[in-house]
Design a protein around this motif. Structure first.
Motif, mmCIF file in Angstrom:
data_model
loop_
_atom_site.group_PDB
_atom_site.id
_atom_site.type_symbol
_atom_site.label_atom_id
_atom_site.label_comp_id
_atom_site.label_asym_id
_atom_site.label_seq_id
_atom_site.Cartn_x
_atom_site.Cartn_y
_atom_site.Cartn_z
ATOM 1 N N LEU A 131 0.818 -1.100 -0.030
ATOM 2 C CA LEU A 131 -0.007 -0.143 0.099
ATOM 3 C C LEU A 131 0.846 1.338 -0.234
ATOM 4 O O LEU A 131 1.946 1.169 0.844
ATOM 5 C CB LEU A 131 -0.901 -0.003 1.269
ATOM 6 N N ARG A 132 0.609 2.262 -0.851
ATOM 7 C CA ARG A 132 1.145 3.422 -0.911
ATOM 8 C C ARG A 132 0.999 4.179 0.334
ATOM 9 O O ARG A 132 -0.030 4.695 0.827
ATOM 10 C CB ARG A 132 0.982 4.366 -2.056
ATOM 11 N N THR A 133 2.092 4.795 1.027
ATOM 12 C CA THR A 133 2.040 5.569 2.113
ATOM 13 C C THR A 133 3.404 6.471 2.356
ATOM 14 O O THR A 133 3.948 6.274 1.382
ATOM 15 C CB THR A 133 1.994 4.773 3.628
ATOM 16 N N GLY A 139 4.224 2.138 -3.213
ATOM 17 C CA GLY A 139 3.391 1.071 -3.190
ATOM 18 C C GLY A 139 2.122 1.793 -4.372
ATOM 19 O O GLY A 139 2.217 2.577 -5.085
ATOM 20 N N ASP A 141 -2.004 2.930 -4.798
ATOM 21 C CA ASP A 141 -3.110 3.557 -3.908
ATOM 22 C C ASP A 141 -4.208 2.757 -3.518
ATOM 23 O O ASP A 141 -4.264 1.770 -3.982
ATOM 24 C CB ASP A 141 -3.650 4.709 -4.705
ATOM 25 N N LEU A 142 -4.838 2.933 -2.424
ATOM 26 C CA LEU A 142 -5.934 2.080 -1.904
ATOM 27 C C LEU A 142 -6.786 1.868 -3.031
ATOM 28 O O LEU A 142 -7.605 1.021 -3.198
ATOM 29 C CB LEU A 142 -6.547 2.728 -0.540
ATOM 30 N N PHE A 145 -6.617 -1.231 -5.265
ATOM 31 C CA PHE A 145 -7.040 -2.465 -4.553
ATOM 32 C C PHE A 145 -8.763 -2.653 -4.906
ATOM 33 O O PHE A 145 -9.399 -3.373 -4.954
ATOM 34 C CB PHE A 145 -6.612 -2.731 -3.169
ATOM 35 N N ILE A 214 -2.849 -6.052 0.850
ATOM 36 C CA ILE A 214 -2.122 -4.790 1.613
ATOM 37 C C ILE A 214 -1.947 -5.211 3.039
ATOM 38 O O ILE A 214 -1.943 -3.882 3.898
ATOM 39 C CB ILE A 214 -3.051 -3.613 1.452
ATOM 40 N N ASP A 216 0.477 -5.395 6.153
ATOM 41 C CA ASP A 216 1.868 -4.797 6.226
ATOM 42 C C ASP A 216 2.656 -5.822 6.874
ATOM 43 O O ASP A 216 2.439 -6.383 8.116
ATOM 44 C CB ASP A 216 1.551 -3.753 7.205
#
Length: 288
Positions: A131-133, A139, A141-142, A145, A214, A216
């Motif tokens: 996930l992009r953070t 990563g 973007d939400l 997904f 996604i 972690d």
């Protein structure tokens, strides 16, 4: 081949189909989405010929294993992997996780430790965090997904067909001597071989597995680093499914002592398209 019932506190029981070939040091192969243990067909004979025991199971809900109404999470998948290792009483095992299977490997090692395990291989891996953070700027973007879940629910066969195409896009034998026609023929052959397997995935499993991407895994990776197990990371530079800049490159930063190999030009499905390269690396890793 034996079937193993995975019964634990994480989810309802499931019957796992297991392939078990050869003798010697166990190599436990954990497949990716949306396929099953048959995707290791080009690794198992090479491992057995090199004197190893090759064990591979279909994840619950995939291939020939049964599904449960719950359990689409990595704690469940890791507990299922533990059921395979304990039921077969495997020790000194090397865990080899491909794509989504790499998440099972690192979660298993975090939850169950290394008493039965002496090494880990992560091929086209999903960790550390897709996930992009701010901490994972490369990563996805939400919204990406969410879109994939919507596509999988609306048209699972179309979604899976397209995914298999992406798995092998840009593939070839990796020798550097192929013509464009030969490479295209190999890609089409791989797509033709694996699309029927992928599209047989139950619709519920098809969509339910996507949110797990996604997860972690950074604490899982830290646990692996603390164990000090020999580890190998391999990834294709042309991976369109799990791009290398979002996965293996940051993973190697977290595991700087791991062996690391980028396979130039290889797609996501490198265990099939670049089997000789992967097999050679596996057997060399197992020799140490």
């Amino acid at each position: 081949m034996p079937n193993i019932t995975a019964a634990h506190d994480h989810a309802a029981p499931a019957v796992l189909h297991v392939e078990d070939h050869g003798t010697g040091r166990p190599v436990v192969l954990v497949h990716g989405y949306p396929l099953d243990a048959r995707f290791w067909e080009r690794q198992i004979p090479a491992l057995v010929a090199a004197g190893h025991r090759a064990v591979a199971h279909d994840r619950r809900g995939f291939g020939r294993s049964t599904a449960s109404v719950d359990g689409a999470d990595f704690d469940t998948f890791a507990a299922d992997l533990d059921a395979v290792l304990t039921t077969l009483d495997l020790t000194d095992a090397v865990l080899v996780g491909y794509a989504m299977g790499s998440g099972e490997v690192v979660r298993y090692l975090r939850n169950y430790g290394s008493a039965r395990v002496s090494g880990a291989v992560l091929l086209a891996p999903l960790p550390p965090f897709l996930l992009r953070t701010e901490q994972s700027p490369n990563g996805m973007d939400l919204a990406y997904f969410d879109l994939k879940i919507a596509e999988a629910r609306a048209d699972p066969v179309g979604f899976l067909t397209a995914l298999v195409g992406d798995m092998f896009a840009g593939s070839g034998s990796g020798t550097g001597a192929e013509t464009e026609t030969e490479t295209g023929a190999e890609t089409e052959a791989a797509i033709k071989t694996w699309t029927p397997v992928a599209t047989a995935l139950p619709a519920r499993t098809c969509a339910a597995a996507i949110p797990t991407w996604i997860t972690d895994f950074r604490e899982d990776v830290a646990a692996l680093a603390a164990l000090g197990l020999p580890t190998l990371i391999m990834h294709g530079t042309e991976d369109r499914v799990l791009p290398i800049e979002a996965t293996s490159r940051p993973l190697h930063e977290l595991l700087p002592d791991a062996g690391y190999s980028e396979v130039e030009g290889a797609p996501h499905g490198l265990v099939w398209t670049h089997a000789d390269t992967v097999n050679g690396a596996l057997i060399r890793f197992l020799a140490h």
